[in-house]
Design a protein around this motif. Structure first.
Motif, mmCIF file in Angstrom:
data_model
loop_
_atom_site.group_PDB
_atom_site.id
_atom_site.type_symbol
_atom_site.label_atom_id
_atom_site.label_comp_id
_atom_site.label_asym_id
_atom_site.label_seq_id
_atom_site.Cartn_x
_atom_site.Cartn_y
_atom_site.Cartn_z
ATOM 1 N N GLN B 69 0.937 -1.275 0.085
ATOM 2 C CA GLN B 69 0.088 -0.030 0.044
ATOM 3 C C GLN B 69 0.701 1.275 -0.141
ATOM 4 N N GLU B 70 1.863 1.450 0.860
ATOM 5 C CA GLU B 70 2.684 2.304 1.005
ATOM 6 C C GLU B 70 3.402 2.777 -0.407
ATOM 7 N N THR B 71 3.853 1.497 -1.068
ATOM 8 C CA THR B 71 4.429 1.942 -2.336
ATOM 9 C C THR B 71 3.508 2.366 -3.396
ATOM 10 N N ILE B 72 2.329 1.634 -3.540
ATOM 11 C CA ILE B 72 1.557 2.045 -4.549
ATOM 12 C C ILE B 72 1.223 3.643 -4.204
ATOM 13 N N ASN B 73 0.930 4.028 -2.849
ATOM 14 C CA ASN B 73 0.532 5.740 -2.573
ATOM 15 C C ASN B 73 1.660 6.342 -3.030
ATOM 16 N N ARG B 74 2.904 6.075 -2.832
ATOM 17 C CA ARG B 74 4.028 6.849 -3.300
ATOM 18 C C ARG B 74 4.097 6.907 -4.945
ATOM 19 N N SER B 75 3.461 5.919 -5.621
ATOM 20 C CA SER B 75 3.926 5.604 -7.133
ATOM 21 C C SER B 75 3.258 6.878 -7.942
ATOM 22 N N GLN B 76 3.326 6.776 -9.055
ATOM 23 C CA GLN B 76 2.588 7.658 -10.135
ATOM 24 C C GLN B 76 1.159 7.236 -10.150
ATOM 25 N N ASN B 77 1.025 5.786 -9.895
ATOM 26 C CA ASN B 77 -0.377 5.304 -10.116
ATOM 27 C C ASN B 77 -0.941 5.114 -8.759
ATOM 28 N N PRO B 78 -1.371 5.738 -8.048
ATOM 29 C CA PRO B 78 -1.600 5.435 -6.556
ATOM 30 C C PRO B 78 -3.046 4.846 -6.613
ATOM 31 N N LEU B 79 -3.234 3.449 -6.935
ATOM 32 C CA LEU B 79 -4.595 2.766 -6.987
ATOM 33 C C LEU B 79 -5.149 2.546 -5.742
ATOM 34 N N PRO B 80 -6.796 2.657 -5.691
ATOM 35 C CA PRO B 80 -7.296 2.246 -4.249
ATOM 36 C C PRO B 80 -6.938 0.647 -3.878
ATOM 37 N N VAL B 81 -6.739 0.628 -2.596
ATOM 38 C CA VAL B 81 -6.439 -0.783 -2.034
ATOM 39 C C VAL B 81 -7.397 -1.466 -1.184
ATOM 40 N N VAL B 82 -8.063 -2.456 -1.529
ATOM 41 C CA VAL B 82 -8.946 -3.244 -0.715
ATOM 42 C C VAL B 82 -8.019 -4.389 0.062
ATOM 43 N N PHE B 83 -8.152 -4.455 1.081
ATOM 44 C CA PHE B 83 -6.921 -5.594 1.901
ATOM 45 C C PHE B 83 -7.982 -6.751 2.369
ATOM 46 N N LEU B 84 -7.371 -8.066 2.288
ATOM 47 C CA LEU B 84 -8.009 -9.216 2.560
ATOM 48 C C LEU B 84 -7.141 -9.672 3.689
ATOM 49 N N THR B 85 -7.908 -10.287 4.530
ATOM 50 C CA THR B 85 -7.094 -10.852 5.812
ATOM 51 C C THR B 85 -7.501 -12.247 6.385
ATOM 52 N N GLY B 86 -6.824 -12.941 7.000
ATOM 53 C CA GLY B 86 -7.313 -13.974 7.627
ATOM 54 C C GLY B 86 -7.785 -13.869 9.054
ATOM 55 N N GLN B 87 -7.378 -13.151 9.573
ATOM 56 C CA GLN B 87 -7.956 -12.520 10.865
ATOM 57 C C GLN B 87 -8.330 -11.501 11.241
ATOM 58 N N GLY B 88 -9.239 -11.018 12.000
ATOM 59 C CA GLY B 88 -9.671 -9.541 12.129
ATOM 60 C C GLY B 88 -8.830 -9.051 13.140
ATOM 61 N N ASP B 89 -7.624 -8.288 12.416
ATOM 62 C CA ASP B 89 -6.626 -7.737 13.518
ATOM 63 C C ASP B 89 -7.144 -6.439 13.432
ATOM 64 N N VAL B 90 -7.553 -5.791 14.608
ATOM 65 C CA VAL B 90 -8.216 -4.292 14.576
ATOM 66 C C VAL B 90 -6.906 -3.674 14.411
ATOM 67 N N HIS B 91 -5.996 -3.723 15.101
ATOM 68 C CA HIS B 91 -4.663 -2.725 14.744
ATOM 69 C C HIS B 91 -4.385 -2.587 13.273
ATOM 70 N N ALA B 92 -4.116 -3.679 12.816
ATOM 71 C CA ALA B 92 -3.685 -3.801 11.141
ATOM 72 C C ALA B 92 -4.698 -3.026 10.639
ATOM 73 N N SER B 93 -6.215 -3.240 10.920
ATOM 74 C CA SER B 93 -7.287 -2.722 10.123
ATOM 75 C C SER B 93 -7.184 -1.055 10.140
ATOM 76 N N VAL B 94 -6.834 -0.544 11.585
ATOM 77 C CA VAL B 94 -7.148 0.792 11.713
ATOM 78 C C VAL B 94 -5.711 1.367 10.870
ATOM 79 N N ARG B 95 -4.623 0.826 11.107
ATOM 80 C CA ARG B 95 -3.507 1.388 10.222
ATOM 81 C C ARG B 95 -3.693 1.527 8.914
ATOM 82 N N ALA B 96 -4.129 0.196 8.176
ATOM 83 C CA ALA B 96 -4.616 0.252 6.852
ATOM 84 C C ALA B 96 -5.413 1.345 6.603
ATOM 85 N N MET B 97 -6.579 1.572 7.254
ATOM 86 C CA MET B 97 -7.797 2.489 6.846
ATOM 87 C C MET B 97 -7.047 3.937 7.000
#
Lengths: 480, 221
Positions: B69-97
Motif C-alpha cells: 500500500q505504501e509503495t502504491i501510494n507513493r507511485s505515479q499510479n496510486p490505485l485504491p487498495v482493498v485488503f484481505l485478511t485471515g484474521q480480524g486484526d483491529v490494529h492492522a485494520s486501523v493502520r490500513a484505513m
C-alpha cells in the motif's frame, strides 16, 4: 559370647556400616562435607567400642592404660567431628564454640600422649574385676588425671553447643527433627557421664562411652538420612514440575501457534467459499462452463484436504506426552520442523535453510518435545532478526556428527545476537530480553534437553548473530 | 467510465488456492482480473496508466500488504487498495484505513462484501484519476504565466489592493490592472474567488479550516 561383647560388637559394626554407606554417598554425590564428618565420627565410635571391649578384658594395668590412651584418640575424632557437623549440617549454632571445643580437646589429646598413661588416669595402680551381665570384666583402679576436668568441660561445652544449635535450628525452620537430633546427642553425652559415677563406685566395668557414641552416631545418621529422603523427594518434584513447565510452555506457545494456524486455515476455507460462490454464479448463467465447474469442485476437494491436514497437525501439537524416547532420523526431523515453522516464518518474511548431511546417525529423543525446543530456538532467532531487511532474514538449521557418539543440531542466525548481560543466566527461567516475553523458552528447552541427557549451549557468532546448539546421543548401528 | 478504458482488478495473494478462488469469483462477476502471487511481482508489472484497483492479502512473505500500500501510494499510479485478511486484526485494520485503504475484509466473508468494496474502489479510482488530471492541467496553466503575472497573482491572493501591489512591485496602477486582467483571462477565471479556488486546486495555496487563505511556501516569488 557374652552380652557385653555382643552389645559392643554390634555397636561397632552398625557404626562402621553407616560410615561406609555415607562415605560412598559422599564420594558419589559430593553434596556436603557433613557426610565425611559423619563417617569420621562413626568410625571413631566403632573404634571406641572395640577399644572399650578390649579394655574390659585387659590383663595388665599397662595394657589397660595404653588402650585408654588410644580411646582418647577415637574420642577426640568423634568430638571434633560432631562439633563441626553441627554448624555445617544444621546450619545453626555458633562456629566459634566448635572451635573452642576443638582447641580444648586438642589440648587434652596432647596431654594424653605427653603425660602417660593417658588423660583419664595420672596413674593406674591396679585392676579390679567386676561381674556384669554374667561376665567377669576388668576395670582400672587408679588416681584420676587433672585433665579430666578439661575433658568434662569439653563434654559440657559440646552439650551446650548442640543444645544451642538444635534449638536455633528448630526456631528457624520449625522442624521437629532438629530437636530429635539434639535430644539424641544430649543423651549420648549424658549417658556415659552418668555411668562414670557408677564406674567410680565399681558397679559397672566401664562408662560405656561407646554406647553413648552410638546414640550420637544414630542421631547424625538420622539427620543425614532425612536429608537424603528430602533430596530424592525434591528430585521427583523437580522432574514433575519440569514436565508441568514443559506443558505450560506448550500451552503458551499454542497462543502464538493458534494465530498462525488460524491464518493458515482461513486460506483453504476462504478458497472453498470463493469457489462455491463462483460455481453458484456460473450456474446462473445461460451456458455454464462445465469444464470450469469440474475444475472448481476438484479444487474444493483439494482445499478441504489441506484444511484437514492443518487441523491434524494442530491436534498433534496439543497432546501432552511424557517423554517417549525413540530413534529419530535427523533429516526427517529437520523437514518436519520446516513444515511446522513454515507458516510462522513466512508470515515474518523469514526463511529456514537446512544443512543436514544425509549420512548422519539417528538420535535418541522424543520427537514432539525436541520439536518444541527447536521451535523455541527458531522463534528466538526470528525475534533477533527483526529489523533486518527482508532478504537477510535467514535461519540456518545445521546438523553434524560429534565425537564420541553424538549429533549436534544448531540453529544459527545473523540477528541482534545475545545481549552480553544475559549470557550468564541465559538458560535460567525468566531471564529475558524480550519486552513482553517471559523468557521461559530457553529454560524449558534446557530442561527438555537435559531429560534427553543432552546438552544445549548458546553463543554469539564472531561475525554477528547467535548460534544455539543441541547435542544429542546418537544411536549406534545403521546410519541412513 | 471516463474514456472507455477498461478497469482491472489486480489481485495479490501468496496463497495459490485463495488466489484462484478470488479471481474465479471476480471473473464470473464480470470484472477484468489480473492475479499476482507476490507484491513484488505486481509492483514490477504495474503500468502508470493502469486503471482499476488492488485487492491484496495483508500477510505475505517479502513485501506484505502494508508495504505494498505504501509503495502504491507513493507511485505515479496510486490505485485504491482493498485488503484481505485471515484474521480480524483491529490494529492492522486501523493502520490500513488510516493509510487510505478503501476497505478491510475477512477472507472468509461472503463475496458480496468484497464485490461491493471493489465497486467502491473502482469508482474512487475514476474520481481520483479525474482530479489528478485536472490538477495537472491547472498546474500547467499556472506555469504558463509570466513571472510578472505570477507576482501580481500572489499579491492579489494575499488580499492587497491594486495600489499596494503597484507600490510593492514598483509599477504603475494601470500596469497592475492590465496584468490582472490578462492572467485571469489566461487562467479562465472570472473572479478572485474562482482564482483562489484554482490556486488551491493547483497546489499553489491552501485553504485551512476557517477559510483563511495562505500562499504555499515558495509560491511568492
Amino acid at each position: 559370647m557374652s552380652g557385653v561383647t555382643i552389645l559392643l560388637s554390634m555397636a561397632a559394626a552398625t557404626s562402621l556400616t553407616l560410615a561406609g554407606v555415607h562415605l560412598l554417598t559422599w564420594f558419589r554425590l559430593r553434596r556436603s562435607s557433613a557426610e565425611v564428618l559423619f563417617a569420621l565420627a562413626a568410625i571413631s565410635a566403632a573404634a571406641t567400642a572395640m577399644l572399650e571391649l578390649a579394655a574390659m578384658h585387659a590383663s595388665t594395668p599397662a595394657e589397660l592404660g595404653t588402650l585408654i590412651q588410644r580411646e582418647h584418640v577415637a574420642v577426640y575424632v568423634l568430638v571434633v567431628a560432631l562439633a563441626w557437623f553441627v554448624p555445617l549440617h544444621l546450619r545453626a549454632g555458633l562456629p566459634w564454640l566448635a572451635g573452642l571445643i576443638t582447641a580444648l580437646r586438642t589440648l587434652v589429646l596432647v596431654a594424653n600422649f605427653a603425660s602417660p598413661p593417658n588423660a583419664t588416669f595420672s596413674e593406674i595402680t591396679g585392676l579390679q574385676t567386676v561381674t556384669f551381665l554374667g561376665e567377669q570384666l576388668t576395670t582400672p583402679v587408679g588416681s584420676p588425671s587433672a585433665w579430666r576436668v578439661v575433658s568434662q568441660a569439653t563434654a559440657a561445652l559440646l552439650l551446650i553447643h548442640v543444645g544451642i544449635a538444635s534449638v536455633s535450628a528448630w526456631r528457624k525452620r520449625r522442624e521437629r527433627r532438629s530437636l530429635v537430633f539434639g535430644g539424641l546427642v544430649a543423651a549420648g553425652i549424658l549417658l556415659p557421664s552418668s555411668l562414670a559415677e557408677l564406674l567410680a563406685r565399681g558397679s559397672v566395668p566401664s562408662a560405656f562411652i561407646s554406647l553413648g557414641f552410638s546414640l550420637i552416631v544414630v542421631a547424625m545418621a538420622y539427620e543425614l538420612s532425612l536429608d537424603l529422603v528430602r533430596g530424592s523427594t525434591l528430585d521427583r518434584e523437580l522432574h514433575e514440575s519440569k514436565e508441568r513447565l514443559i506443558h505450560a510452555q506448550r500451552v503458551a506457545s499454542i497462543e502464538s501457534f493458534s494465530a498462525a494456524f488460524a491464518h493458515e486455515i482461513t486460506q483453504p476455507l476462504g478458497a472453498i467459499l470463493r469457489n462455491a460462490e463462483a460455481a453458484t454464479m456460473m450456474l446462473e448463467q445461460n451456458q455454464p462452463d462445465l469444464e470450469e465447474l469440474r475444475a472448481i469442485f476438484s479444487d474444493i476437494r483439494r482445499d478441504d484436504d489441506r484444511a484437514t491436514q492443518i487441523l491434524a497437525r494442530m491436534r498433534e501439537f496439543l497432546k501432552r506426552q511424557a517423554l517417549k524416547l525413540e530413534p529419530i532420523d535427523v533429516n526427517d526431523f529437520a523437514r518436519s520442523l520446516e513444515e511446522l515453522l513454515g507458516v510462522l516464518l513466512r508470515r515474518h518474511g523469514a526463511r529456514l535453510r537446512l544443512d543436514v548431511p544425509s549420512d548422519l546417525p539417528r538420535v535418541i529423543g522424543d520427537q514432539f518435545h525436541l520439536q518444541q525446543v527447536f521451535v523455541n530456538l527458531a522463534m528466538n532467532s526470528l525475534e533477533a532478526l527483526e529489523g533486518r531487511p527482508n532478504g537477510e532474514r535467514e535461519i540456518l538449521l545445521r546438523a553434524a556428527r560429534r565425537e564420541p557418539a553424538m549429533v549436534e543440531v544448531s540453529v544459527m542466525d545473523r540477528g541482534r545476537g545475545i545481549p552480553v548481560e544475559l549470557m550468564p543466566r541465559l538458560f535460567e527461567s525468566f531471564a529475558t530480553s524480550k519486552k513482553d516475553g517471559i523468557g521461559m523458552g530457553l529454560a524449558i528447552s534446557r530442561a527438555i534437553v537435559q531429560l534427553h541427557a543432552g546438552e544445549i549451549t548458546g553463543r554469539n557468532n564472531a561475525d554477528g548473530g547467535a548460534t544455539f546448539s543441541v547435542t544429542l546421543k546418537a544411536v549406534e548401528g545403521r546410519a541412513r | 467510465m471516463m474514456n472507455g478504458a477498461a478497469q482491472t482488478v489486480f489481485v495479490v495473494d501468496d496463497d495459490p488456492s485463495y488466489l484462484d478462488g478470488v479471481t474465479r469469483v471476480l471473473r464470473t462477476a464480470g470484472f477484468g482480473v489480473a492475479g499476482f502471487r507476490s507484491a513484488e511481482e505486481f509492483v514490477s508489472e504495474l503500468e502508470p496508466e493502469a486503471r482499476g484497483c488492488v485487492v491484496a492479502d495483508l500477510c505475505m512473505p517479502g513485501m506484505d500488504g502494508m508495504d505494498l500500500q505504501e509503495t502504491i501510494n507513493r507511485s505515479q499510479n496510486p490505485l485504491p487498495v482493498v485488503f484481505l485478511t485471515g484474521q480480524g486484526d483491529v490494529h492492522a485494520s486501523v493502520r490500513a484505513m488510516r493509510n487510505g485503504a478503501e476497505d478491510f475484509i475477512l477472507k472468509t466473508a461472503p463475496s458480496t462484501e468484497l464485490l461491493a468494496a471493489i465497486q467502491r474502489a473502482l469508482a474512487r479510482d475514476e474520481r481520483e484519476r479525474t482530479k489528478r488530471l485536472h490538477q495537472q492541467s491547472v498546474v500547467a496553466a499556472f506555469a504558463a504565466l509570466s513571472p510578472r503575472q505570477m507576482q501580481v497573482l500572489t499579491r492579489v491572493l494575499a488580499g492587497l489592493l491594486n495600489k499596494q501591489i503597484a507600490a510593492e512591485l514598483d509599477i504603475t496602477d494601470r500596469s497592475v490592472k492590465r496584468h490582472r486582467h490578462s492572467l485571469m483571462m489566461k487562467l479562465g477565471v472570472g473572479s478572485v474567488a474562482e482564482l483562489a479556488r484554482l490556486a488551491v486546486e493547483g497546489g499553489l495555496a491552501s485553504a485551512d479550516v476557517e477559510g483563511e487563505f495562505s500562499a504555499s511556501p515558495g509560491a511568492l516569488p
